[in-house]
Design a protein around this motif. Structure first.
Motif: not given
Length: 391
Positions: A14-27, A276-279
């Motif tokens: 879940a943490g990996v998905v959180t980071a990948v989605v967060g980073f690639t969605s808005s950099f 929400a992805l991590a929590a």
């Protein structure tokens, strides 16, 4: 063969998905904002690296300290605000000085009660309308790209539409992958070289302080980050049964913003959507172990930060409008939420509309950008027109 601890698998993934989605969605939004504020390609790449490392470290510290799945992010609405504001008096060094002051305001919010109450008194409709107006030019970018370079932009938009239908969380990352493929094909076809270093690097900028930057960048950046990131971030955590440690969070994000600002970082804050992805339930059934998802996200962000130089160089070489189109797709959800919130209350709709049109119109007076004037205009209308007259 040692057995795999299945209680760790869910939160780590879940943490990996959180980071990948967060980073690639808005950099792409972040890079666009830093470039618009006057950063060179080297400075923009440094900003992406610095802010990612700063909030990754903040995530790990807060998660280990409080044992809750608290995640941080860069201020995506703040980056969009920079696009609308452009270069202020004093150029990039003045923008960096404004970023530093914004970080100090975050720290102060955690310790000075009246400052937090003052921010809370800003009508939500006005603040959200200002944000919607700032976002409007960016969310129009996909339409403009399709009109100007249809052969390049249409595949990106089509991929986004298809993935939105079946896996909404991955729609923007999928659009980014499509854009990178299109960019690679186009650069190969035209023989355009990718300039700049592909390796991650930090570039120092000595901050400068000008009235136009402090009023036109620091104040709106602080307000929009608090209203659209930190406050919703607290609400998201609360919805999953966790109380955000307000003072320590404001301290970590504020100090992180101050330390990273001279390297080009604009602002870091509580994560909202990706939180929400991590929590949530995807981080495992044991709520007491979901903090592991936050630590996993922090470590993954460190790895992703190493791509900052390559991403900045490749997007700088991209055909005009293509990267902006991806940024616009990434901001559609935030734009829709801001518009809905701004117009929700009929009693305050006039002030919200005024703030929206001033921000969207790009008004600039005295070297101060539209975001400040939109906020001011909305507040004036709120007080002069919408506040009930006392008999």
């Amino acid at each position: 063969m040692p057995s795999v601890d299945r209680s760790l698998t869910a939160p780590v993934l879940a943490g990996v998905v959180t980071a990948v989605v967060g980073f690639t969605s808005s950099f792409a939004v972040l890079l666009a904002g830093l470039r618009a504020a006057g950063a060179t390609e080297e400075q923009a790449a440094s900003g992406l690296l610095a802010v990612t490392l700063a909030f990754a470290a903040g995530i790990i510290v807060l998660a280990l300290w409080h044992r809750i799945p608290i995640t941080l992010a860069w201020s995506t609405p703040g980056a969009a605000l920079l696009v609308g504001t452009g270069v202020v008096e004093g150029g990039w060094p003045a923008a960096v000085g404004a970023f530093l002051v914004t970080g100090l305001l975050f720290v102060a919010t955690g310790y000075v009660g009246w400052l937090g109450r003052l921010v809370a008194r800003i009508p939500a409709g006005v603040a959200q309308a200002m944000l919607a107006g700032v976002l409007l030019p960016l969310v129009l970018a996909p339409v403009e790209a399709v009109a100007e370079v249809p052969a390049l932009a249409l595949p990106v938009v089509v991929v986004w539409l298809l993935v939105v239908r079946w896996a909404p969380r991955w729609a923007v990352p999928a659009a980014l992958v499509a854009a990178l493929v299109v960019i690679a094909v186009e650069l190969t076809r035209t023989g355009t070289p990718v300039t700049g270093s592909l390796a991650p690097s930090l570039a120092w900028t000595t901050p400068a302080f000008t009235p136009a930057a402090l009023v036109g960048i620091a104040l709106p950046l602080y307000v929009v980050t608090m209203a659209s990131q930190n406050v919703p971030g607290v609400a998201v955590l609360r919805s999953f049964g966790y109380d955000a440690p307000w003072r320590s969070t404001m301290t970590v994000t504020g100090v992180g913003t101050v330390v990273a600002a001279p390297f080009g970082s604009h602002a870091m804050n509580l994560a909202a959507i990706s939180a929400a992805l991590a929590a949530g339930d995807e981080a495992g059934p044991d709520r007491d172990r979901r903090w592991i998802a936050a630590v996993s996200a922090g470590v993954t962000y460190v790895v992703l930060a190493l791509s900052s130089g390559a991403l900045a160089s490749v997007t700088a070489a991209a055909p005009g409008g293509l990267v902006e189109a991806v940024a616009g797709l990434a901001l559609l959800g935030a734009f829709g939420a801001a518009v809905a919130s701004a117009l929700a209350d009929a009693a305050t709709r006039t002030s919200a509309v005024v703030a929206f049109v001033v921000a969207a119109g790009g008004l600039s007076l005295g070297g101060v950008g539209a975001a400040f004037w939109a906020l001011l205009a909305g507040l004036v209308v709120r007080v002069a027109v919408e506040r009930p007259v006392r008999g």
